[in-house]
Motif scaffolding. Structure first.
Motif, mmCIF file in Angstrom:
data_model
loop_
_atom_site.group_PDB
_atom_site.id
_atom_site.type_symbol
_atom_site.label_atom_id
_atom_site.label_comp_id
_atom_site.label_asym_id
_atom_site.label_seq_id
_atom_site.Cartn_x
_atom_site.Cartn_y
_atom_site.Cartn_z
ATOM 1 N N VAL A 1 91.414 32.541 34.245
ATOM 2 C CA VAL A 1 90.746 32.025 33.049
ATOM 3 C C VAL A 1 91.724 31.935 31.879
ATOM 4 O O VAL A 1 91.659 31.016 31.075
ATOM 5 C CB VAL A 1 89.542 32.926 32.676
ATOM 6 N N TYR A 2 92.643 32.900 31.834
ATOM 7 C CA TYR A 2 93.553 32.988 30.690
ATOM 8 C C TYR A 2 94.915 32.355 30.944
ATOM 9 O O TYR A 2 95.501 32.517 32.007
ATOM 10 C CB TYR A 2 93.790 34.462 30.326
ATOM 11 N N TYR B 1 81.684 36.940 24.369
ATOM 12 C CA TYR B 1 81.430 35.850 25.306
ATOM 13 C C TYR B 1 80.505 34.810 24.706
ATOM 14 O O TYR B 1 79.473 35.160 24.127
ATOM 15 C CB TYR B 1 80.836 36.381 26.615
ATOM 16 N N TRP C 1 79.154 30.520 29.691
ATOM 17 C CA TRP C 1 79.648 31.900 29.687
ATOM 18 C C TRP C 1 81.153 31.887 29.874
ATOM 19 O O TRP C 1 81.656 31.496 30.943
ATOM 20 C CB TRP C 1 78.986 32.705 30.807
ATOM 21 N N CYS D 1 80.470 38.751 34.201
ATOM 22 C CA CYS D 1 81.538 39.659 34.677
ATOM 23 C C CYS D 1 81.839 40.686 33.596
ATOM 24 O O CYS D 1 81.648 41.887 33.780
ATOM 25 C CB CYS D 1 82.783 38.846 35.042
ATOM 26 N N GLY D 2 82.335 40.217 32.471
ATOM 27 C CA GLY D 2 82.553 41.126 31.349
ATOM 28 C C GLY D 2 83.736 42.062 31.494
ATOM 29 O O GLY D 2 83.951 42.929 30.651
ATOM 30 N N GLY D 3 84.512 41.916 32.563
ATOM 31 C CA GLY D 3 85.611 42.850 32.815
ATOM 32 C C GLY D 3 86.653 42.865 31.723
ATOM 33 O O GLY D 3 87.112 43.932 31.298
ATOM 34 N N CYS D 4 87.049 41.693 31.260
ATOM 35 C CA CYS D 4 88.111 41.652 30.266
ATOM 36 C C CYS D 4 87.665 42.267 28.946
ATOM 37 O O CYS D 4 88.461 42.887 28.233
ATOM 38 C CB CYS D 4 88.627 40.232 30.080
ATOM 39 N N CYS E 1 85.471 31.384 34.798
ATOM 40 C CA CYS E 1 84.937 32.684 34.421
ATOM 41 C C CYS E 1 83.650 32.972 35.186
ATOM 42 O O CYS E 1 82.801 32.099 35.341
ATOM 43 C CB CYS E 1 84.678 32.716 32.919
ATOM 44 N N VAL E 2 83.538 34.204 35.658
ATOM 45 C CA VAL E 2 82.374 34.625 36.425
ATOM 46 C C VAL E 2 81.278 35.108 35.474
ATOM 47 O O VAL E 2 81.484 36.059 34.715
ATOM 48 C CB VAL E 2 82.752 35.755 37.407
ATOM 49 N N PRO F 1 84.987 33.745 27.837
ATOM 50 C CA PRO F 1 85.442 34.608 26.756
ATOM 51 C C PRO F 1 85.816 33.833 25.502
ATOM 52 O O PRO F 1 86.294 32.698 25.568
ATOM 53 C CB PRO F 1 86.695 35.283 27.326
ATOM 54 N N PHE G 1 94.410 41.350 33.641
ATOM 55 C CA PHE G 1 93.245 41.879 34.355
ATOM 56 C C PHE G 1 92.471 40.796 35.098
ATOM 57 O O PHE G 1 92.057 40.984 36.236
ATOM 58 C CB PHE G 1 92.306 42.563 33.358
ATOM 59 N N CYS G 2 92.264 39.657 34.467
ATOM 60 C CA CYS G 2 91.378 38.639 35.041
ATOM 61 C C CYS G 2 91.968 38.038 36.308
ATOM 62 O O CYS G 2 93.064 37.484 36.283
ATOM 63 C CB CYS G 2 91.102 37.530 34.035
ATOM 64 N N HIS H 1 90.790 35.493 37.932
ATOM 65 C CA HIS H 1 90.279 34.137 38.142
ATOM 66 C C HIS H 1 91.019 33.051 37.367
ATOM 67 O O HIS H 1 90.558 31.920 37.307
ATOM 68 C CB HIS H 1 88.790 34.091 37.805
HETATM 69 S S1 SF4 Z 1 84.732 37.906 32.156
HETATM 70 FE FE1 SF4 Z 1 85.751 38.358 34.125
HETATM 71 S S2 SF4 Z 1 86.135 36.350 35.050
HETATM 72 FE FE2 SF4 Z 1 85.705 36.011 32.894
HETATM 73 S S3 SF4 Z 1 87.695 35.965 31.897
HETATM 74 FE FE3 SF4 Z 1 86.947 38.083 31.779
HETATM 75 S S4 SF4 Z 1 87.774 39.153 33.590
HETATM 76 FE FE4 SF4 Z 1 87.977 36.922 33.902
#
Ligand code: SF4
Ligand code: SF4
Length: 69
Positions: free
Chosen positions: A28-29, A63, A5, A49-52, A45-46, A7, A23-24, A26
């Motif tokens: 990741v980017y 994803y 999992w 999460c799906g936030g981004c 990546c969590v 992005p 935004f992320c 963690h």
């Molecule tokens: S899904 Fe969440 S943890 Fe993963 S890259 Fe996007 S914001 Fe970051």
């Protein structure tokens, strides 16, 4: 357990606004030489999460692991 999992950016749709990058929380980017985001730490990546994806204005983020089999 395999991590699957993280992005995946569609660079045809990505405008380089960096909303996802900012935004992320963690790390990741990272950034490509052209200033667009690059997934550099997929293991951070969590899962689910799906936030981004939610904040991306152009729908450029999907994803790995979110694709129906
Ligand atoms: S899904 Fe969440 S943890 Fe993963 S890259 Fe996007 S914001 Fe970051
Ligand atoms: S939020 Fe979407 S359009 Fe903006 S840099 Fe990220 S992937 Fe590209």
């Amino acid at each position: 357990m395999a991590r699957n999992w993280y992005p995946v950016i569609d660079y045809e749709k990505c405008t380089g606004c960096l909303t996802c990058f900012n935004f992320c929380p963690h790390g990741v980017y990272g950034l490509r030489e052209d200033g667009k985001p690059l997934v550099v730490n997929p293991d951070n990546c969590v899962e689910m999460c799906g936030g981004c994806q939610k904040v991306c204005p152009t729908g450029a983020i999907r994803y790995n692991g979110d694709i129906a089999e």
